[in-house]
Write a protein that holds these residues in place. Structure first.
Motif, short mmCIF file in Angstrom:
data_model
loop_
_atom_site.label_atom_id
_atom_site.label_comp_id
_atom_site.label_asym_id
_atom_site.label_seq_id
_atom_site.Cartn_x
_atom_site.Cartn_y
_atom_site.Cartn_z
N TRP A 172 1.70 -7.88 -2.21
CA TRP A 172 1.16 -7.38 -0.94
C TRP A 172 -0.36 -7.54 -0.84
O TRP A 172 -0.89 -7.71 0.25
CB TRP A 172 1.48 -5.89 -0.79
CG TRP A 172 2.93 -5.56 -0.73
CD1 TRP A 172 3.83 -5.56 -1.76
CD2 TRP A 172 3.68 -5.21 0.44
NE1 TRP A 172 5.07 -5.20 -1.32
CE2 TRP A 172 5.01 -4.98 0.05
CE3 TRP A 172 3.35 -5.04 1.79
CZ2 TRP A 172 6.01 -4.60 0.93
CZ3 TRP A 172 4.33 -4.67 2.67
CH2 TRP A 172 5.65 -4.46 2.25
N THR A 185 7.18 1.47 -0.64
CA THR A 185 6.75 0.24 0.03
C THR A 185 6.13 0.52 1.40
O THR A 185 5.28 -0.25 1.87
CB THR A 185 7.90 -0.76 0.18
OG1 THR A 185 9.02 -0.11 0.77
CG2 THR A 185 8.31 -1.34 -1.17
N ASP A 186 6.51 1.61 2.05
CA ASP A 186 5.88 1.96 3.33
C ASP A 186 4.40 2.29 3.12
O ASP A 186 3.53 1.82 3.85
CB ASP A 186 6.62 3.15 3.96
CG ASP A 186 6.09 3.48 5.35
OD1 ASP A 186 5.99 2.55 6.18
OD2 ASP A 186 5.76 4.65 5.60
N ARG A 243 2.51 -0.93 2.18
CA ARG A 243 2.24 -1.78 3.35
C ARG A 243 1.00 -1.29 4.09
O ARG A 243 0.13 -2.08 4.46
CB ARG A 243 3.46 -1.76 4.28
CG ARG A 243 3.28 -2.55 5.57
CD ARG A 243 4.52 -2.46 6.46
NE ARG A 243 4.90 -1.07 6.74
CZ ARG A 243 4.28 -0.29 7.63
NH1 ARG A 243 3.24 -0.76 8.31
NH2 ARG A 243 4.70 0.94 7.83
N LYS A 244 0.89 0.02 4.29
CA LYS A 244 -0.28 0.59 4.98
C LYS A 244 -1.56 0.36 4.17
O LYS A 244 -2.62 0.04 4.72
CB LYS A 244 -0.08 2.09 5.23
CG LYS A 244 1.03 2.39 6.21
CD LYS A 244 1.30 3.90 6.26
CE LYS A 244 2.50 4.21 7.13
NZ LYS A 244 2.85 5.64 7.09
N ALA A 282 -2.09 -2.06 2.06
CA ALA A 282 -2.42 -3.49 2.13
C ALA A 282 -3.15 -3.83 3.43
O ALA A 282 -4.09 -4.64 3.43
CB ALA A 282 -1.13 -4.31 2.01
N VAL A 283 -2.74 -3.20 4.53
CA VAL A 283 -3.41 -3.44 5.82
C VAL A 283 -4.86 -2.97 5.76
O VAL A 283 -5.78 -3.66 6.22
CB VAL A 283 -2.65 -2.72 6.96
CG1 VAL A 283 -3.47 -2.71 8.25
CG2 VAL A 283 -1.30 -3.38 7.20
#
Length: 277
Positions: free
Chosen positions: A134, A76-77, A80-81, A83-84
């Protein structure tokens, strides 16, 4: 949903060594595909590079380490990156591979094939459902090359690809070089393979050339496109309204004029089949 995606034309997988040549030949490149991992945790210089590219070209992020086939779920880390980055670029679609790159918490360093089973299809579907929490940009999935076929198959590779994109409601990034490479190495018929794919889900193509090593065709992205791959492109584009075609050259980079010559040939194939005006 996929039919409403915009047509981007013919473009290049961006590689830093030809950045200057790219800007000198902007009119010959319709869009770029970037390796997403090059811009995660990006240095100031890489962020500047990305902003420069995005100011001049439509950009499609192409991820390689999400590991959609990992039964243990996703990092998930990393997600998340990713997705950004995708939100920053706001592309019409983005892409990943039908494979796994992590197992038991270990990054294995390459794209590994999945067994052609319903269980593997369900793992990919479940992971993509998590991705969509996400990222709401359409995802297209790429077929890979492989050195081994895993035992226990319940269907053919083509049927597996079809099941994955249908069950996960994704588009297909059909790498025609990968298709040709696997067909040569494992002796299957590419035309029969294509007939088993849901052609209405093919959004984008990849193409390039590889090399031979000890009687095995290697997908090294290191040579000009062979005639068999051009013929395959002609066959696919004649039947499928693809939205984009990317030349994916990584090794043994030639003078940029050779790359633009290949782009122009792909563009002519597209136009002769009524694509992109």
């Amino acid at each position: 949903m996929l039919s409403h995606l915009p047509s981007l034309g013919v473009g290049l997988g961006f590689r830093e060594p030809f950045k200057s040549d790219l800007f000198l030949n902007r009119q010959q490149v319709d869009f770029l595909e970037i390796v997403a991992e090059h811009y995660l945790d990006a240095s100031w210089q890489k962020q500047q590079e990305l902003e420069l590219l995005a100011a001049h070209f439509p950009i499609i992020p192409h991820a390689i380490n999400l590991s959609l086939g990992s039964a243990e779920g996703l990092d998930t880390d990393y997600l998340r990156k990713l997705a950004v980055l995708i939100k920053q670029l706001n592309p019409p679609w983005w892409s990943e591979h039908i494979c796994f790159t992590k197992a038991g918490g270990v990054d294995i360093g390459h794209l590994s094939p999945l067994p052609y089973t319903q269980e593997a299809v369900e793992v990919v579907r479940r992971n993509i459902a998590e991705v969509r929490r996400w990222v709401d940009v359409p995802l297209i999935l790429e077929n890979i090359t492989y050195m081994v076929t895993l035992p226990g198959a319940e269907m053919t590779e083509a049927q597996f690809l079809a099941e994955v994109v249908e069950r996960s409601d994704c588009g297909l990034l059909l790498d025609i070089t990968n298709l040709h490479t696997n067909a040569v190495n494992y002796g299957y018929d590419v035309h029969e393979f294509l007939q088993q794919l849901p052609c209405d889900r093919i959004v984008q193509l990849h193409f390039v050339g590889g090399h031979w090593h000890d009687g095995v065709l290697i997908d090294s992205h290191s040579q000009s496109t062979p005639v068999e791959v051009w013929q395959l492109m002609e066959e696919v584009v004649a039947h499928v309204p693809v939205k984009g075609i990317i030349l994916e050259r990584d090794e043994n980079l030639p003078p940029f004029a050779e790359l633009t010559k290949e782009l122009q040939k792909a563009r002519e194939i597209s136009r002769s089949n009524g694509r992109w005006g």
